[in-house]
Design a protein around this motif. Structure first.
Motif, PDB file in Angstrom:
ATOM      1  N   ALA A  28     -10.920  -2.574   5.379  1.00 50.59           N
ATOM      2  CA  ALA A  28     -10.678  -2.872   3.962  1.00 50.59           C
ATOM      3  C   ALA A  28      -9.278  -3.445   3.761  1.00 50.59           C
ATOM      4  CB  ALA A  28     -10.860  -1.612   3.121  1.00 50.59           C
ATOM      5  N   TRP A  29      -8.326  -2.987   4.568  1.00 54.96           N
ATOM      6  CA  TRP A  29      -6.954  -3.473   4.424  1.00 54.96           C
ATOM      7  C   TRP A  29      -6.859  -4.961   4.733  1.00 54.96           C
ATOM      8  CZ3 TRP A  29      -3.563  -1.167   1.632  1.00 54.96           C
ATOM      9  CH2 TRP A  29      -2.262  -1.657   1.606  1.00 54.96           C
ATOM     10  N   LYS A  30      -7.776  -5.484   5.532  1.00 59.30           N
ATOM     11  CA  LYS A  30      -7.807  -6.925   5.804  1.00 59.30           C
ATOM     12  C   LYS A  30      -8.007  -7.702   4.509  1.00 59.30           C
ATOM     13  CE  LYS A  30      -9.634  -6.317  10.450  1.00 59.30           C
ATOM     14  NZ  LYS A  30     -10.819  -6.463  11.316  1.00 59.30           N
ATOM     15  N   LEU A  31      -8.779  -7.139   3.579  1.00 58.26           N
ATOM     16  CA  LEU A  31      -8.957  -7.778   2.271  1.00 58.26           C
ATOM     17  C   LEU A  31      -7.643  -7.840   1.512  1.00 58.26           C
ATOM     18  CD1 LEU A  31     -12.283  -6.083   1.150  1.00 58.26           C
ATOM     19  CD2 LEU A  31     -11.981  -8.500   1.748  1.00 58.26           C
ATOM     20  N   VAL A  32      -6.886  -6.745   1.564  1.00 59.51           N
ATOM     21  CA  VAL A  32      -5.579  -6.722   0.899  1.00 59.51           C
ATOM     22  C   VAL A  32      -4.698  -7.824   1.471  1.00 59.51           C
ATOM     23  CG1 VAL A  32      -3.497  -5.354   0.505  1.00 59.51           C
ATOM     24  CG2 VAL A  32      -5.742  -4.268   0.334  1.00 59.51           C
ATOM     25  N   GLU A  33      -4.695  -7.977   2.779  1.00 61.06           N
ATOM     26  CA  GLU A  33      -3.874  -9.012   3.421  1.00 61.06           C
ATOM     27  C   GLU A  33      -4.333 -10.418   3.048  1.00 61.06           C
ATOM     28  OE1 GLU A  33      -4.310  -7.706   7.464  1.00 61.06           O
ATOM     29  OE2 GLU A  33      -2.535  -6.419   7.332  1.00 61.06           O
ATOM     30  N   ILE A  34      -5.643 -10.623   2.960  1.00 57.29           N
ATOM     31  CA  ILE A  34      -6.166 -11.927   2.539  1.00 57.29           C
ATOM     32  C   ILE A  34      -5.701 -12.253   1.124  1.00 57.29           C
ATOM     33  CG2 ILE A  34      -8.293 -13.137   1.855  1.00 57.29           C
ATOM     34  CD1 ILE A  34      -9.647 -11.733   4.271  1.00 57.29           C
ATOM     35  N   LEU A  35      -5.824 -11.285   0.221  1.00 54.38           N
ATOM     36  CA  LEU A  35      -5.406 -11.501  -1.170  1.00 54.38           C
ATOM     37  C   LEU A  35      -3.903 -11.745  -1.252  1.00 54.38           C
ATOM     38  CD1 LEU A  35      -7.608  -8.833  -2.964  1.00 54.38           C
ATOM     39  CD2 LEU A  35      -8.052 -11.277  -2.707  1.00 54.38           C
ATOM     40  N   GLU A  36      -3.143 -10.987  -0.496  1.00 57.81           N
ATOM     41  CA  GLU A  36      -1.691 -11.171  -0.475  1.00 57.81           C
ATOM     42  C   GLU A  36      -1.335 -12.591  -0.035  1.00 57.81           C
ATOM     43  OE1 GLU A  36       2.258  -9.123   1.534  1.00 57.81           O
ATOM     44  OE2 GLU A  36       0.297  -8.822   2.475  1.00 57.81           O
ATOM     45  N   ASN A  37      -2.014 -13.085   0.988  1.00 56.24           N
ATOM     46  CA  ASN A  37      -1.753 -14.444   1.477  1.00 56.24           C
ATOM     47  C   ASN A  37      -2.126 -15.505   0.457  1.00 56.24           C
ATOM     48  OD1 ASN A  37      -0.646 -13.674   3.945  1.00 56.24           O
ATOM     49  ND2 ASN A  37      -2.642 -13.572   4.929  1.00 56.24           N
ATOM     50  N   LYS A  38      -2.979 -15.159  -0.498  1.00 57.51           N
ATOM     51  CA  LYS A  38      -3.359 -16.082  -1.571  1.00 57.51           C
ATOM     52  C   LYS A  38      -2.446 -15.953  -2.786  1.00 57.51           C
ATOM     53  CE  LYS A  38      -8.191 -16.354  -0.310  1.00 57.51           C
ATOM     54  NZ  LYS A  38      -9.540 -16.498  -0.835  1.00 57.51           N
ATOM     55  N   GLY A  39      -1.412 -15.125  -2.672  1.00 50.27           N
ATOM     56  CA  GLY A  39      -0.447 -14.990  -3.761  1.00 50.27           C
ATOM     57  C   GLY A  39      -0.678 -13.822  -4.692  1.00 50.27           C
ATOM     58  N   TRP A  40      -1.659 -12.971  -4.393  1.00 49.23           N
ATOM     59  CA  TRP A  40      -1.944 -11.814  -5.238  1.00 49.23           C
ATOM     60  C   TRP A  40      -1.045 -10.640  -4.851  1.00 49.23           C
ATOM     61  CZ3 TRP A  40      -5.209 -11.697  -9.380  1.00 49.23           C
ATOM     62  CH2 TRP A  40      -6.064 -12.787  -9.529  1.00 49.23           C
ATOM     63  N   VAL A  41      -0.631  -9.893  -5.838  1.00 53.52           N
ATOM     64  CA  VAL A  41       0.064  -8.622  -5.630  1.00 53.52           C
ATOM     65  C   VAL A  41      -0.976  -7.541  -5.889  1.00 53.52           C
ATOM     66  CG1 VAL A  41       1.905  -7.104  -6.443  1.00 53.52           C
ATOM     67  CG2 VAL A  41       2.261  -9.589  -6.409  1.00 53.52           C
ATOM     68  N   ILE A  42      -1.144  -6.629  -4.939  1.00 47.12           N
ATOM     69  CA  ILE A  42      -2.159  -5.594  -5.059  1.00 47.12           C
ATOM     70  C   ILE A  42      -1.480  -4.266  -5.391  1.00 47.12           C
ATOM     71  CG2 ILE A  42      -4.082  -4.413  -3.924  1.00 47.12           C
ATOM     72  CD1 ILE A  42      -4.388  -7.503  -4.274  1.00 47.12           C
ATOM     73  N   TYR A  43      -1.931  -3.642  -6.457  1.00 51.11           N
ATOM     74  CA  TYR A  43      -1.404  -2.342  -6.885  1.00 51.11           C
ATOM     75  C   TYR A  43      -2.435  -1.270  -6.556  1.00 51.11           C
ATOM     76  CZ  TYR A  43       1.841  -5.148  -9.616  1.00 51.11           C
ATOM     77  OH  TYR A  43       2.791  -6.049 -10.000  1.00 51.11           O
ATOM     78  N   ILE A  44      -2.016  -0.286  -5.784  1.00 55.04           N
ATOM     79  CA  ILE A  44      -2.883   0.826  -5.420  1.00 55.04           C
ATOM     80  C   ILE A  44      -2.197   2.114  -5.848  1.00 55.04           C
ATOM     81  CG2 ILE A  44      -3.945   2.108  -3.515  1.00 55.04           C
ATOM     82  CD1 ILE A  44      -4.103  -0.596  -2.016  1.00 55.04           C
ATOM     83  N   ILE A  45      -2.881   2.894  -6.674  1.00 54.21           N
ATOM     84  CA  ILE A  45      -2.346   4.173  -7.136  1.00 54.21           C
ATOM     85  C   ILE A  45      -3.375   5.239  -6.793  1.00 54.21           C
ATOM     86  CG2 ILE A  45      -1.615   5.533  -9.122  1.00 54.21           C
ATOM     87  CD1 ILE A  45      -0.916   2.839 -10.487  1.00 54.21           C
ATOM     88  N   THR A  46      -2.918   6.256  -6.095  1.00 55.17           N
ATOM     89  CA  THR A  46      -3.837   7.328  -5.722  1.00 55.17           C
ATOM     90  C   THR A  46      -3.190   8.672  -6.010  1.00 55.17           C
ATOM     91  OG1 THR A  46      -5.195   8.219  -3.936  1.00 55.17           O
ATOM     92  CG2 THR A  46      -3.073   7.295  -3.306  1.00 55.17           C
ATOM     93  N   GLY A  47      -3.983   9.574  -6.441  1.00 61.15           N
ATOM     94  CA  GLY A  47      -3.536  10.929  -6.735  1.00 61.15           C
ATOM     95  C   GLY A  47      -4.770  11.785  -6.964  1.00 61.15           C
ATOM     96  N   ARG A  48      -4.548  13.041  -7.160  1.00 63.92           N
ATOM     97  CA  ARG A  48      -5.684  13.929  -7.401  1.00 63.92           C
ATOM     98  C   ARG A  48      -6.457  13.444  -8.622  1.00 63.92           C
ATOM     99  NH1 ARG A  48      -3.805  19.680  -7.750  1.00 63.92           N
ATOM    100  NH2 ARG A  48      -3.363  19.235  -5.587  1.00 63.92           N
ATOM    101  N   GLY A  49      -7.709  13.074  -8.402  1.00 61.98           N
ATOM    102  CA  GLY A  49      -8.547  12.603  -9.503  1.00 61.98           C
ATOM    103  C   GLY A  49      -8.204  11.220 -10.006  1.00 61.98           C
TER     104      GLY A  49
END
Length: 93
Positions: A25-46
């Protein structure tokens, strides 16, 4: 989830085995990043949020006041990648 992973394979050629396959799945993040996208991931309980921002578009969710919550981070990454692909097909970004 199977349908989501099938669509990722069709659109990006990446085989994600299951919900624990974050390295693929992280390969998708890298593909998007290379296209100029900034990816925000927030994780926590619930709380599992994934959003993306591009200088030519803005954010996929936040600019509309939406909370991009998903059942898992992997699901969020996949959904964001598919939304980006739709925008590309429409010529938006």
């Amino acid at each position: 989830m199977r349908e989501l992973l099938r669509r990722i394979h069709e659109e990006y050629g990446i085989d994600i085995k299951d919900e624990s396959d974050m390295s693929s799945a992280w390969k998708l993040v890298e593909i998007l990043e290379n296209k100029g996208w900034v990816i925000y991931i927030i994780t926590g309980r619930g709380r599992k949020q994934v959003d993306a921002w591009h200088p030519n578009f803005g954010s996929l969710f936040a600019q509309f006041g939406e909370n991009p919550g998903f059942s898992s981070i992997l699901e969020g990454i996949c959904n964001v990648a598919l939304l980006v692909r739709e925008l590309e097909k429409r010529g938006v970004v």
